[in-house]
Write an enzyme that holds these catalytic residues in place. Structure first.
Site, PDB file in Angstrom:
ATOM      1  N   SER A 135     -27.862 -63.090  23.293  1.00 11.73           N
ATOM      2  CA  SER A 135     -27.814 -61.721  23.794  1.00 11.73           C
ATOM      3  C   SER A 135     -29.206 -61.372  24.322  1.00 11.73           C
ATOM      4  O   SER A 135     -30.181 -61.416  23.575  1.00 11.73           O
ATOM      5  CB  SER A 135     -27.413 -60.791  22.648  1.00 11.73           C
ATOM      6  OG  SER A 135     -27.514 -59.447  23.033  1.00 11.73           O
ATOM      7  N   LYS A 161     -25.117 -62.982  27.164  1.00 13.45           N
ATOM      8  CA  LYS A 161     -24.757 -61.556  27.185  1.00 13.45           C
ATOM      9  C   LYS A 161     -25.985 -60.772  27.617  1.00 13.45           C
ATOM     10  O   LYS A 161     -27.075 -60.992  27.084  1.00 13.45           O
ATOM     11  CB  LYS A 161     -24.304 -61.155  25.780  1.00 13.45           C
ATOM     12  CG  LYS A 161     -24.095 -59.680  25.554  1.00 13.45           C
ATOM     13  CD  LYS A 161     -23.348 -59.463  24.242  1.00 13.45           C
ATOM     14  CE  LYS A 161     -24.110 -58.574  23.286  1.00 13.45           C
ATOM     15  NZ  LYS A 161     -23.368 -58.343  22.029  1.00 13.45           N
ATOM     16  N   LYS A 163     -27.775 -57.091  28.143  1.00 12.42           N
ATOM     17  CA  LYS A 163     -27.736 -55.660  27.814  1.00 12.42           C
ATOM     18  C   LYS A 163     -27.908 -54.862  29.108  1.00 12.42           C
ATOM     19  O   LYS A 163     -28.781 -55.187  29.929  1.00 12.42           O
ATOM     20  CB  LYS A 163     -28.863 -55.321  26.836  1.00 12.42           C
ATOM     21  CG  LYS A 163     -28.659 -55.938  25.473  1.00 12.42           C
ATOM     22  CD  LYS A 163     -27.572 -55.220  24.701  1.00 12.42           C
ATOM     23  CE  LYS A 163     -27.448 -55.760  23.294  1.00 12.42           C
ATOM     24  NZ  LYS A 163     -26.433 -55.057  22.505  1.00 12.42           N
ATOM     25  N   ASP A 188     -23.261 -55.932  27.811  1.00  4.17           N
ATOM     26  CA  ASP A 188     -23.075 -55.036  26.659  1.00  4.17           C
ATOM     27  C   ASP A 188     -23.826 -53.735  26.926  1.00  4.17           C
ATOM     28  O   ASP A 188     -25.036 -53.741  27.141  1.00  4.17           O
ATOM     29  CB  ASP A 188     -23.595 -55.708  25.378  1.00  4.17           C
ATOM     30  CG  ASP A 188     -23.307 -54.901  24.118  1.00  4.17           C
ATOM     31  OD1 ASP A 188     -22.677 -53.821  24.218  1.00  4.17           O
ATOM     32  OD2 ASP A 188     -23.697 -55.347  23.026  1.00  4.17           O
ATOM     33  N   GLU A 212     -18.798 -55.251  26.998  1.00  2.00           N
ATOM     34  CA  GLU A 212     -18.745 -54.768  25.613  1.00  2.00           C
ATOM     35  C   GLU A 212     -19.114 -53.289  25.512  1.00  2.00           C
ATOM     36  O   GLU A 212     -20.124 -52.862  26.079  1.00  2.00           O
ATOM     37  CB  GLU A 212     -19.728 -55.629  24.810  1.00  2.00           C
ATOM     38  CG  GLU A 212     -19.684 -55.452  23.317  1.00  2.00           C
ATOM     39  CD  GLU A 212     -20.531 -56.522  22.612  1.00  2.00           C
ATOM     40  OE1 GLU A 212     -20.513 -57.706  23.031  1.00  2.00           O
ATOM     41  OE2 GLU A 212     -21.233 -56.171  21.649  1.00  2.00           O
ATOM     42  N   ASP A 237     -17.161 -53.186  20.048  1.00  4.50           N
ATOM     43  CA  ASP A 237     -18.093 -53.575  18.993  1.00  4.50           C
ATOM     44  C   ASP A 237     -18.194 -52.403  18.011  1.00  4.50           C
ATOM     45  O   ASP A 237     -17.466 -52.357  17.007  1.00  4.50           O
ATOM     46  CB  ASP A 237     -19.443 -53.926  19.653  1.00  4.50           C
ATOM     47  CG  ASP A 237     -20.602 -54.104  18.693  1.00  4.50           C
ATOM     48  OD1 ASP A 237     -20.438 -53.899  17.491  1.00  4.50           O
ATOM     49  OD2 ASP A 237     -21.731 -54.444  19.150  1.00  4.50           O
ATOM     50  N   LYS A 261     -18.564 -58.199  13.511  1.00  3.07           N
ATOM     51  CA  LYS A 261     -19.782 -58.427  12.739  1.00  3.07           C
ATOM     52  C   LYS A 261     -19.427 -58.162  11.289  1.00  3.07           C
ATOM     53  O   LYS A 261     -18.958 -57.065  10.957  1.00  3.07           O
ATOM     54  CB  LYS A 261     -20.894 -57.465  13.178  1.00  3.07           C
ATOM     55  CG  LYS A 261     -21.300 -57.602  14.646  1.00  3.07           C
ATOM     56  CD  LYS A 261     -22.435 -56.661  14.999  1.00  3.07           C
ATOM     57  CE  LYS A 261     -22.720 -56.721  16.498  1.00  3.07           C
ATOM     58  NZ  LYS A 261     -23.804 -55.811  16.898  1.00  3.07           N
ATOM     59  N   GLY A 289     -23.749 -60.371  16.174  1.00  2.00           N
ATOM     60  CA  GLY A 289     -24.919 -60.500  15.302  1.00  2.00           C
ATOM     61  C   GLY A 289     -25.684 -59.203  15.179  1.00  2.00           C
ATOM     62  O   GLY A 289     -25.460 -58.244  15.920  1.00  2.00           O
TER      63      GLY A 289
HETATM   64  O1  OSB Z   1     -24.535 -54.469  20.374  1.00  4.51           O
HETATM   65  O2  OSB Z   1     -24.136 -56.477  19.760  1.00  4.51           O
HETATM   66  C1  OSB Z   1     -24.889 -55.501  19.816  1.00  4.51           C
HETATM   67  C2  OSB Z   1     -28.261 -56.536  18.373  1.00  4.51           C
HETATM   68  C3  OSB Z   1     -28.562 -55.427  17.641  1.00  4.51           C
HETATM   69  C4  OSB Z   1     -27.695 -54.355  17.649  1.00  4.51           C
HETATM   70  C5  OSB Z   1     -26.535 -54.390  18.388  1.00  4.51           C
HETATM   71  C6  OSB Z   1     -26.208 -55.519  19.121  1.00  4.51           C
HETATM   72  C7  OSB Z   1     -27.111 -56.597  19.128  1.00  4.51           C
HETATM   73  C8  OSB Z   1     -26.925 -57.780  19.952  1.00  4.51           C
HETATM   74  C9  OSB Z   1     -27.579 -59.071  19.543  1.00  4.51           C
HETATM   75  O3  OSB Z   1     -26.342 -57.759  20.999  1.00  4.51           O
HETATM   76  C10 OSB Z   1     -26.956 -59.745  18.390  1.00  4.51           C
HETATM   77  C11 OSB Z   1     -27.721 -60.925  17.862  1.00  4.51           C
HETATM   78  O4  OSB Z   1     -28.084 -61.830  18.628  1.00  4.51           O
HETATM   79  O5  OSB Z   1     -27.939 -60.974  16.630  1.00  4.51           O
HETATM   80 MG    MG Z   2     -22.605 -54.803  21.118  1.00  6.23          MG
END
Ligand code: OSB
Ligand code: MG
Length: 367
Positions: A135, A161, A163, A188, A212, A237, A261, A289
């Site tokens: 991500s 992924k 952001k 995301d 997402e 999510d 998660k 995660g």
């Molecule tokens: O929205 O999935 C999410 C990390 C912190 C809070 C929210 C998210 C995320 C990630 C990364 O997208 C997840 C990871 O690599 O642990």
């Molecule tokens: Mg997310």
């Protein structure tokens, strides 16, 4: 088992790079290890992954600590036959899923160690290594984003992924898509497009595997409306906390996939219910995660080894996040895969020296 001792070890791991999302910026990962001991001296460890700010979901590290010591521990005074019973014991506490998960996963870990078996033996497991994704946070420029993605692709990550937030979406995603026409790519938004869902429609021609949580938490009708206008699958999510939530979003057709998660849903027992619900309703499910340390990562890798998880999750190597970790064998990427830990319980071994290095405080909660 009976829990006779509990300790909280508050830790901080510096991040290699700040992680920027539509709602904020993470510069270090603060988390707690919850160390539980039973009457025979067997130890189980769970990770409390809640962030310091209530910006991803409503829980915080501080609120979860309070709930754990004040409301969850008092429910654990009796004998626990099986870790799945913890889910029932905790039913009188509403929400507070990350707090519950920290305790519940510690008890699963303890149970596995007591029985000398890996938690994977409780799952219908088929794989010993997993294709994984990464991500990528919002970058200062599109050039930096493309370079960052290129670096991760070269390391072997099999799904990326990105952001996004309003204004940092179509242009950077198009650049990544043009550079990597075949890459399994997704975006995301962490709920940032509530006021401008049309900007999500503009992403529909990029061949994204999914988008997402584009709209804010609880806007399930809005997600349904958006999904109807898109060919790209939506993934939820933040909105999914229970198996009943899966039934609702499937019935509304608000999404086609779920980012699961374990901490966001209160632990392993509810996570298993959610996997079953996704199968029942025909929704894709993959493992997300929370920037976990080696403790939560080992638990996640074991859980994601189940055959139902075919889409590469946000399960990256420890060095994607941190310079250092608090377990003896931090997850490493090899040929685009992470190895599923084979040890007893959740499969990690704490590195006491590293814990001493990154520990902020130790608090006896029980015994
Ligand atoms: O929205 O999935 C999410 C990390 C912190 C809070 C929210 C998210 C995320 C990630 C990364 O997208 C997840 C990871 O690599 O642990
Ligand atoms: Mg997310």
């Amino acid at each position: 088992m009976k829990i006779v001792k509990a300790e909280r070890i508050a830790c901080r791991l510096p991040l290699r790079q700040p992680f920027e999302t539509s709602y904020g910026r993470l510069t270090e990962k603060a988390f707690d290890l919850l160390v539980l001991t039973d009457q025979d001296g067997t130890v189980g460890v769970g990770e409390l992954v809640a962030f310091q700010q209530p910006d991803y979901i409503e829980e915080t590290l501080a609120s979860a600590r309070e709930v754990i010591s004040k409301f969850l521990f008092p429910l654990l005074t009796g004998n626990i036959d099986h870790p799945r019973d913890v889910w029932t014991l905790f039913q009188t506490v509403q929400g507070n899923f990350m707090a519950k998960s920290a305790v519940e996963t510690a008890i699963w870990d303890l149970y596995g160690r007591q029985k000398h078996c890996s938690l994977t033996s409780f799952y219908p497991t088929t794989r010993d290594k997993l294709a994984v994704g990464v991500s990528v946070g919002i970058q200062a420029s599109t050039e930096q984003l493309v370079a960052q993605v290129a670096d991760y692709v070269a390391q072997g990550y099999q799904r990326v992924k990105i952001k996004i937030k309003p204004g940092v979406d179509l242009e950077p995603l198009t650049a990544v898509r043009e550079t990597f026409p075949e890459l399994l790519l997704m975006a995301d938004a962490n709920g940032a497009y509530e006021d401008q869902p049309e900007k999500i429609l503009a992403l529909d021609e990029l061949g994204l595997a999914m988008i997402e949580q584009p709209l804010k938490i609880r806007d399930l009708v809005g997600h349904r409306r958006l999904q109807k206008q898109l060919k790209t699958p939506l993934c939820l999510d933040e909105d999914i906390r229970t198996a009943e939530d899966v039934a609702v979003v499937a019935s509304l057709d608000s999404c086609r996939a779920i980012n699961l998660k374990i901490p966001r849903v209160g632990g392993i027992t509810e996570a298993m219910r959610i996997v079953s619900a996704c199968q029942h309703y025909g929704l894709d499910v993959w493992l997300g995660g929370m920037f976990e340390s080696g403790v939560g990562r080992a638990l996640n890798l074991q859980f994601a080894s189940q055959a139902s998880f075919h889409f590469p999750g946000d399960l990256s190597a420890s060095d994607r996040y941190f310079y250092d970790d608090i377990v003896t064998e931090p997850a490493k990427i090899k040929n685009g895969c992470l190895q599923v830990p084979v040890g007893v319980g959740a499969g990690f071994t704490l590195d006491e020296k590293k814990i001493a290095d990154y520990c902020v405080s130790r608090t006896r909660l029980l015994g």
